[in-house]
Write a protein that holds these residues in place. Structure first.
Motif, PDB file in Angstrom:
ATOM      1  N   ARG A  73       0.812  -1.199  -0.137  1.00 46.53           N
ATOM      2  CA  ARG A  73      -0.045   0.008   0.034  1.00 46.53           C
ATOM      3  C   ARG A  73       0.886   1.300  -0.003  1.00 46.53           C
ATOM      4  NH1 ARG A  73      -4.620   2.888   2.120  1.00 46.53           N
ATOM      5  NH2 ARG A  73      -3.730   4.999   2.136  1.00 46.53           N
ATOM      6  N   GLY A  74       1.804   1.295   0.733  1.00 46.36           N
ATOM      7  CA  GLY A  74       2.660   2.264   0.890  1.00 46.36           C
ATOM      8  C   GLY A  74       3.277   2.801  -0.576  1.00 46.36           C
ATOM      9  N   ARG A  75       3.840   1.979  -1.025  1.00 45.66           N
ATOM     10  CA  ARG A  75       4.516   2.070  -2.572  1.00 45.66           C
ATOM     11  C   ARG A  75       3.624   2.715  -3.549  1.00 45.66           C
ATOM     12  NH1 ARG A  75       8.653  -3.190  -2.812  1.00 45.66           N
ATOM     13  NH2 ARG A  75       9.940  -2.523  -1.103  1.00 45.66           N
ATOM     14  N   LEU A  76       2.408   1.936  -3.426  1.00 51.20           N
ATOM     15  CA  LEU A  76       1.125   2.319  -4.521  1.00 51.20           C
ATOM     16  C   LEU A  76       0.785   3.884  -4.095  1.00 51.20           C
ATOM     17  CD1 LEU A  76      -0.586   1.672  -6.699  1.00 51.20           C
ATOM     18  CD2 LEU A  76      -2.166   0.605  -5.281  1.00 51.20           C
ATOM     19  N   GLU A  77       0.691   4.254  -2.811  1.00 53.83           N
ATOM     20  CA  GLU A  77      -0.020   5.470  -2.435  1.00 53.83           C
ATOM     21  C   GLU A  77       1.188   6.387  -2.904  1.00 53.83           C
ATOM     22  OE1 GLU A  77      -1.895   7.594   1.536  1.00 53.83           O
ATOM     23  OE2 GLU A  77      -0.360   5.849   1.762  1.00 53.83           O
ATOM     24  N   SER A  79       3.375   6.152  -5.226  1.00 54.72           N
ATOM     25  CA  SER A  79       3.386   6.499  -6.708  1.00 54.72           C
ATOM     26  C   SER A  79       2.094   7.392  -7.216  1.00 54.72           C
ATOM     27  CB  SER A  79       3.291   5.045  -7.340  1.00 54.72           C
ATOM     28  OG  SER A  79       3.466   5.038  -8.923  1.00 54.72           O
ATOM     29  N   LEU A  80       0.849   7.091  -6.611  1.00 55.39           N
ATOM     30  CA  LEU A  80      -0.115   7.950  -7.033  1.00 55.39           C
ATOM     31  C   LEU A  80       0.056   9.181  -6.667  1.00 55.39           C
ATOM     32  CD1 LEU A  80      -3.053   5.296  -6.510  1.00 55.39           C
ATOM     33  CD2 LEU A  80      -1.850   5.777  -8.508  1.00 55.39           C
ATOM     34  N   ILE A  81       0.506   9.461  -5.577  1.00 57.90           N
ATOM     35  CA  ILE A  81       0.784  10.844  -4.901  1.00 57.90           C
ATOM     36  C   ILE A  81       1.656  11.593  -6.046  1.00 57.90           C
ATOM     37  CG2 ILE A  81       1.518  12.353  -3.121  1.00 57.90           C
ATOM     38  CD1 ILE A  81       0.419  10.391  -1.255  1.00 57.90           C
ATOM     39  N   ALA A 183      -3.389  18.692  -2.325  1.00 59.25           N
ATOM     40  CA  ALA A 183      -4.489  18.205  -3.343  1.00 59.25           C
ATOM     41  C   ALA A 183      -4.115  16.810  -3.929  1.00 59.25           C
ATOM     42  CB  ALA A 183      -4.627  19.220  -4.536  1.00 59.25           C
ATOM     43  N   ALA A 184      -3.007  16.294  -4.140  1.00 63.60           N
ATOM     44  CA  ALA A 184      -2.659  15.019  -4.701  1.00 63.60           C
ATOM     45  C   ALA A 184      -2.872  14.154  -3.679  1.00 63.60           C
ATOM     46  CB  ALA A 184      -1.085  15.288  -5.349  1.00 63.60           C
ATOM     47  N   ARG A 185      -2.613  14.321  -2.285  1.00 62.17           N
ATOM     48  CA  ARG A 185      -2.899  13.242  -1.284  1.00 62.17           C
ATOM     49  C   ARG A 185      -4.068  13.133  -0.894  1.00 62.17           C
ATOM     50  NH1 ARG A 185       1.396  11.909   1.773  1.00 62.17           N
ATOM     51  NH2 ARG A 185       3.329  12.797   1.515  1.00 62.17           N
ATOM     52  N   THR A 186      -5.059  14.433  -1.165  1.00 59.10           N
ATOM     53  CA  THR A 186      -6.409  14.067  -1.096  1.00 59.10           C
ATOM     54  C   THR A 186      -7.111  13.252  -1.964  1.00 59.10           C
ATOM     55  OG1 THR A 186      -6.628  16.319   0.260  1.00 59.10           O
ATOM     56  CG2 THR A 186      -8.505  15.329  -0.870  1.00 59.10           C
ATOM     57  N   ALA A 187      -6.777  13.354  -3.179  1.00 58.36           N
ATOM     58  CA  ALA A 187      -7.017  12.802  -4.406  1.00 58.36           C
ATOM     59  C   ALA A 187      -6.902  11.167  -4.286  1.00 58.36           C
ATOM     60  CB  ALA A 187      -6.501  13.446  -5.704  1.00 58.36           C
ATOM     61  N   THR A 188      -5.691  11.031  -3.937  1.00 61.56           N
ATOM     62  CA  THR A 188      -5.154   9.587  -3.712  1.00 61.56           C
ATOM     63  C   THR A 188      -5.889   9.034  -2.790  1.00 61.56           C
ATOM     64  OG1 THR A 188      -3.013  10.051  -4.637  1.00 61.56           O
ATOM     65  CG2 THR A 188      -3.329   8.203  -3.236  1.00 61.56           C
ATOM     66  N   GLN A 189      -6.184   9.460  -1.438  1.00 61.72           N
ATOM     67  CA  GLN A 189      -6.963   9.100  -0.335  1.00 61.72           C
ATOM     68  C   GLN A 189      -8.432   8.937  -0.690  1.00 61.72           C
ATOM     69  OE1 GLN A 189      -6.430  12.076   2.703  1.00 61.72           O
ATOM     70  NE2 GLN A 189      -4.211  11.440   3.276  1.00 61.72           N
TER      71      GLN A 189
END
Length: 213
Positions: A73-77, A79-81, A183-189
């Motif tokens: 999960r950490g690596r995927l998150e 990458s998306l952020i 904004a990137a973190r919020t979108a990923t969450q």
């Protein structure tokens, strides 16, 4: 892409967004201080130069290759952020705003070359680039969705929201680097809330409340 080729493409971008009528091989060669022969050798002609210029701008949005066998999960998150942060940074830059405005103008006229090039090497390329990341997350059991295109469109909507259209219509960029990252973190969450599975581990994971809660 060599450093020198990147410098030439930066010069072509600057010329394109300042006056697209001047984007000739001669004008680019003059601005980049190189020969037309070199430009033709590298890019093949004006259409090839236009395509390489748009690809160069789009390449600033990076996607880190992920191995589903070792993905968590950490690596995927992360990458998306990172992808969302790059995406918003590029979209809100003066160069992308001007380039997209020109592309929209070309799409509604007889000169449709730039619009088609931006469509193919911008949104379509982003879909392919991010799609591989989303597929890796699905194969690792961290994401669940039926169509990659649907998942991409959702991530796009959560990340970009109405930012791009507002910028294209003349609003000045309001997010600084810290605001873009938030904004990137919020979108990923939010994306994980919609498509995450119970296999994920992290701050957005679904947790079973303790007994008696």
């Amino acid at each position: 892409m060599t450093k020198r080729q990147g410098e030439v493409l930066d010069a072509a971008l600057a010329l394109l967004v300042s006056d697209d009528e001047s984007l000739t091989m001669t004008a680019v060669a003059r601005r980049a201080s190189c020969s037309k022969e070199t430009l033709y050798k590298w890019f093949g002609g004006r259409d090839g130069l236009l395509t390489a210029t748009v690809q160069w701008q789009a390449a600033k949005v990076r996607a880190v290759p992920l191995d589903p066998q070792t993905l968590d999960r950490g690596r995927l998150e992360a990458s998306l952020i990172g992808f969302a942060t790059d995406w918003l940074t590029v979209l809100s830059g003066e160069t992308s705003i001007a380039l997209n405005r020109l592309a929209v103008g070309h799409a509604g006229s007889d000169r449709r070359d730039l619009g088609a090039i931006v469509l193919e090497n911008g949104p379509a390329a982003m879909r392919q680039r991010l799609g591989s990341v989303l597929e890796a997350g699905r194969r690792a059991g961290l994401l669940s969705f039926s169509e990659t295109g649907e998942a991409f469109s959702t991530f796009f909507g959560l990340t970009v929201r109405d930012t791009q259209i507002r910028l294209l219509l003349g609003e000045r960029p309001t997010l600084d680097a810290a605001g873009i990252e938030r904004a990137a973190r919020t979108a990923t969450q939010q994306f994980f809330v919609l498509f995450g599975t119970s296999e994920q581990v992290g701050p957005c994971a679904r947790r079973t409340p303790p007994s008696g809660a």
